[in-house]
Design a protein around this motif. Sequence first.
Motif, PDB file in Angstrom:
ATOM      1  N   SER A 251       0.640  -0.921   0.254  1.00 58.30           N
ATOM      2  CA  SER A 251       0.074  -0.337   0.084  1.00 58.30           C
ATOM      3  C   SER A 251       0.403   1.031  -0.319  1.00 58.30           C
ATOM      4  N   ASP A 252       0.553   2.412  -1.179  1.00 62.57           N
ATOM      5  CA  ASP A 252       1.746   3.225  -1.002  1.00 62.57           C
ATOM      6  C   ASP A 252       0.282   4.392  -1.090  1.00 62.57           C
ATOM      7  N   ASP A 256      -3.906   1.263  -2.387  1.00 60.06           N
ATOM      8  CA  ASP A 256      -3.370   0.155  -0.739  1.00 60.06           C
ATOM      9  C   ASP A 256      -3.629  -0.888  -1.643  1.00 60.06           C
ATOM     10  N   ALA A 257      -3.089  -1.909  -0.670  1.00 56.80           N
ATOM     11  CA  ALA A 257      -2.777  -2.971  -1.610  1.00 56.80           C
ATOM     12  C   ALA A 257      -4.169  -4.357  -1.891  1.00 56.80           C
ATOM     13  N   ARG A 260      -4.213  -2.731  -5.740  1.00 56.59           N
ATOM     14  CA  ARG A 260      -3.662  -3.571  -6.497  1.00 56.59           C
ATOM     15  C   ARG A 260      -3.498  -4.846  -6.458  1.00 56.59           C
TER      16      ARG A 260
END
Length: 279
Positions: A251-252, A256-257, A260
């Motif tokens: 996550s960035d 987020d994860a 993605r």
Amino acid sequence: MSSYYRPDTLTDALGVLAETGAVVAAGCTDLFPATEYPELTGPILDITAINGLRGIAQTDDGWRIGATTTWSDLRVASLPTAFDMLKQAAVEVGSRQIQNAGTVAGNLCNASPAADGVPPLLALDAEVELIGTGGTRRLPLAEFLVDVRQTRRRPDELLTAVHVPARAGHGNSRFLKLGARKYLVISITMVAVRVAVADDTISDLALAVGSCSAVAVRLRDLERDLIGRPVQELADGVSAAQVAACLSPISDIRADASYRSGAAAELINRALAGTVGTP
């Protein structure tokens, strides 16, 4: 700039590298933006004048892509359909001006998690050729890339070529990426897919995902699960959970994860449909 070297032989380049520990430049499309000054601070070793480092050739074992081969070179190269994903990625590397100057070696050695060239080369089972004072060695690309901006290139080595084995030159392929805009974008996720089919069965499969982790990765467990199955099963697609199990997405600020995982699965399914013609 204190020192700028542009030798035309590999021997001279290695000598400069050993003597000065210079920063290697191969296009400068990443090097220039990374500096905080109006010009590059030396010493700089420009390898773009070295004979034999630019171009693509078929060998007895597969294909050799020279280190200073540009993305524009790749765009127009005559290569099997297994390389289509690499040529499609070449179109996505920045602007046309960046593609004219940016090189394969620079893209790999810069080791950005969002490097467009990495997933296709991973899906082609690529190896990097490194030459230094201790001789020549080759590493799988997956081992060469260690972490964000980190590789296994030693200080006295130059990346001189990328090798693609003949076994990876079969099948059809596709590259897709997702970003906040169409051009000049750092991707949220990107995928490269290569599929070979024999007798309506998946005989070979490579799935690589970038921009979701510190380095791009092959989804090896998912590949093994699908190889040997009827090609029609690809119409069912892969799930976000299957992708996440192989990927461990981050996550960035861009996504987020969970997003993605879903996005990567969707792009993989679209790429698979594009390569084998499933609905």
